[in-house]
Design an enzyme around this catalytic site. Structure first.
Site, mmCIF file in Angstrom:
data_model
loop_
_atom_site.group_PDB
_atom_site.id
_atom_site.type_symbol
_atom_site.label_atom_id
_atom_site.label_comp_id
_atom_site.label_asym_id
_atom_site.label_seq_id
_atom_site.Cartn_x
_atom_site.Cartn_y
_atom_site.Cartn_z
ATOM 1 N N ARG A 1 1.265 11.791 -9.307
ATOM 2 C CA ARG A 1 1.696 10.412 -9.039
ATOM 3 C C ARG A 1 3.100 10.157 -9.574
ATOM 4 N NH1 ARG A 1 -2.762 7.438 -7.278
ATOM 5 N NH2 ARG A 1 -4.764 7.933 -8.202
ATOM 6 N N GLU B 1 0.842 -1.194 0.000
ATOM 7 C CA GLU B 1 0.000 0.000 0.000
ATOM 8 C C GLU B 1 0.879 1.247 0.000
ATOM 9 O OE1 GLU B 1 -2.367 1.570 -0.833
ATOM 10 O OE2 GLU B 1 -4.005 1.612 0.619
ATOM 11 N N ASP B 2 0.381 2.324 -0.566
ATOM 12 C CA ASP B 2 1.174 3.555 -0.587
ATOM 13 C C ASP B 2 1.252 4.203 0.793
ATOM 14 O OD1 ASP B 2 -1.521 4.253 -0.590
ATOM 15 O OD2 ASP B 2 -1.415 5.554 -2.345
ATOM 16 N N PHE C 1 -0.789 16.235 3.997
ATOM 17 C CA PHE C 1 -1.224 15.582 2.757
ATOM 18 C C PHE C 1 -0.045 15.562 1.792
ATOM 19 C CE2 PHE C 1 -3.337 14.822 -1.203
ATOM 20 C CZ PHE C 1 -4.301 13.903 -0.835
ATOM 21 N N ASP D 1 -3.456 5.624 6.371
ATOM 22 C CA ASP D 1 -3.939 6.899 6.888
ATOM 23 C C ASP D 1 -4.924 6.591 8.019
ATOM 24 O OD1 ASP D 1 -4.335 9.687 6.936
ATOM 25 O OD2 ASP D 1 -5.914 9.599 5.458
HETATM 26 P P1 IMP Z 1 -7.151 5.074 4.665
HETATM 27 O O1 IMP Z 1 -8.266 4.130 4.362
HETATM 28 O O2 IMP Z 1 -7.660 6.335 5.315
HETATM 29 O O3 IMP Z 1 -5.998 4.480 5.407
HETATM 30 O O4 IMP Z 1 -6.694 5.628 3.281
HETATM 31 C C1 IMP Z 1 -5.799 5.052 2.478
HETATM 32 C C2 IMP Z 1 -5.775 5.751 1.133
HETATM 33 O O5 IMP Z 1 -6.047 7.160 1.238
HETATM 34 C C3 IMP Z 1 -4.408 5.658 0.571
HETATM 35 O O6 IMP Z 1 -4.235 4.468 -0.165
HETATM 36 C C4 IMP Z 1 -4.344 6.883 -0.321
HETATM 37 O O7 IMP Z 1 -4.853 6.574 -1.588
HETATM 38 C C5 IMP Z 1 -5.250 7.892 0.355
HETATM 39 N N1 IMP Z 1 -4.464 8.868 1.126
HETATM 40 C C6 IMP Z 1 -4.368 8.967 2.456
HETATM 41 N N2 IMP Z 1 -3.531 9.959 2.814
HETATM 42 C C7 IMP Z 1 -3.072 10.487 1.668
HETATM 43 C C8 IMP Z 1 -2.138 11.545 1.366
HETATM 44 O O8 IMP Z 1 -1.536 12.214 2.230
HETATM 45 N N3 IMP Z 1 -1.923 11.781 0.044
HETATM 46 C C9 IMP Z 1 -2.540 11.088 -0.949
HETATM 47 N N4 IMP Z 1 -3.400 10.092 -0.710
HETATM 48 C C10 IMP Z 1 -3.666 9.803 0.592
#
Ligand code: IMP
Length: 179
Positions: free
Chosen positions: A169, A103-104, A156, A107
């Site tokens: 990206r 995963e990238d 962010f 969050d």
């Molecule tokens: P989560 O479900 O809130 O953990 O969100 C995960 C997804 O939110 C990641 O795979 C990203 O695609 C997106 N995301 C969360 N934070 C960022 C950020 O700082 N920049 C860009 N995308 C983010």
């Protein structure tokens, strides 16, 4: 004609490309050491993880296979839509194999909680998470990524696969989007 650069937000480099590359090399060696000579199935989440996947897969010596899953959890900007859905499923069975979800960024943890439960139902031997970035201060669900590139503050970020409304990206550095 207007000034086409006027509306562009400023970008500040948070993690430069050489640090990212060095860390991915370390993670690759660590992952291989943990799994011995077993094949590893990397499951990358589209689209943000694909740049990390391509470097991580090459940093792990030995047998590595990979596939992609599409999960949508965010709208077009910085705000979560609160909704998680599968937009592309795997082409392979995971039964009895060692899975590492790639995963990238972790969050809130909502996406990975959903995905981990979904993949558990396919009866892999094991599941771990490799995340390039971790923002623990934003967590709503208790997700633990065993392999983390960098822990970052609540900002962010874009680049290295991460987007803001589908842009940035392709940046090789991880950057903070200014106001
Ligand atoms: P989560 O479900 O809130 O953990 O969100 C995960 C997804 O939110 C990641 O795979 C990203 O695609 C997106 N995301 C969360 N934070 C960022 C950020 O700082 N920049 C860009 N995308 C983010």
């Amino acid at each position: 004609m207007g000034d086409s650069t006027a509306a562009q937000p400023s970008l500040r480099v948070l993690i430069p490309r050489d640090r990212i590359q060095a860390r991915i090399e370390e993670l690759g060696r660590q992952i291989r050491a943990d799994y011995g000579d077993k094949p590893i199935y990397l499951i990358a989440i589209l689209k943000g993880a694909c740049i990390f996947l391509s470097d991580l897969a090459r940093a792990i010596p030995g047998s590595v296979r990979f596939d992609f899953m599409g999960i949508s959890s965010y709208g077009r900007g910085k705000t979560p839509s609160g909704e998680v859905k599968v937009t592309k499923d795997l082409d392979v069975s995971l039964e009895g194999v060692d899975v590492v979800i790639v995963e990238d960024i972790v969050d809130t943890g909502v996406t990975l909680t959903y995905l981990t439960h979904l993949l558990q139902q396919r009866r892999p031997r094991s599941i771990q998470i490799a995340a390039l970035l971790d923002k623990p201060s934003r967590r709503l669900r208790p997700v633990h990524a065993k392999y983390v590139g960098f822990t970052i503050p609540d900002e962010f970020v874009v680049g290295f696969g991460l987007d803001f409304a589908e842009d940035y990206r392709n940046l090789s550095d991880i950057c903070v989007v200014g106001d």
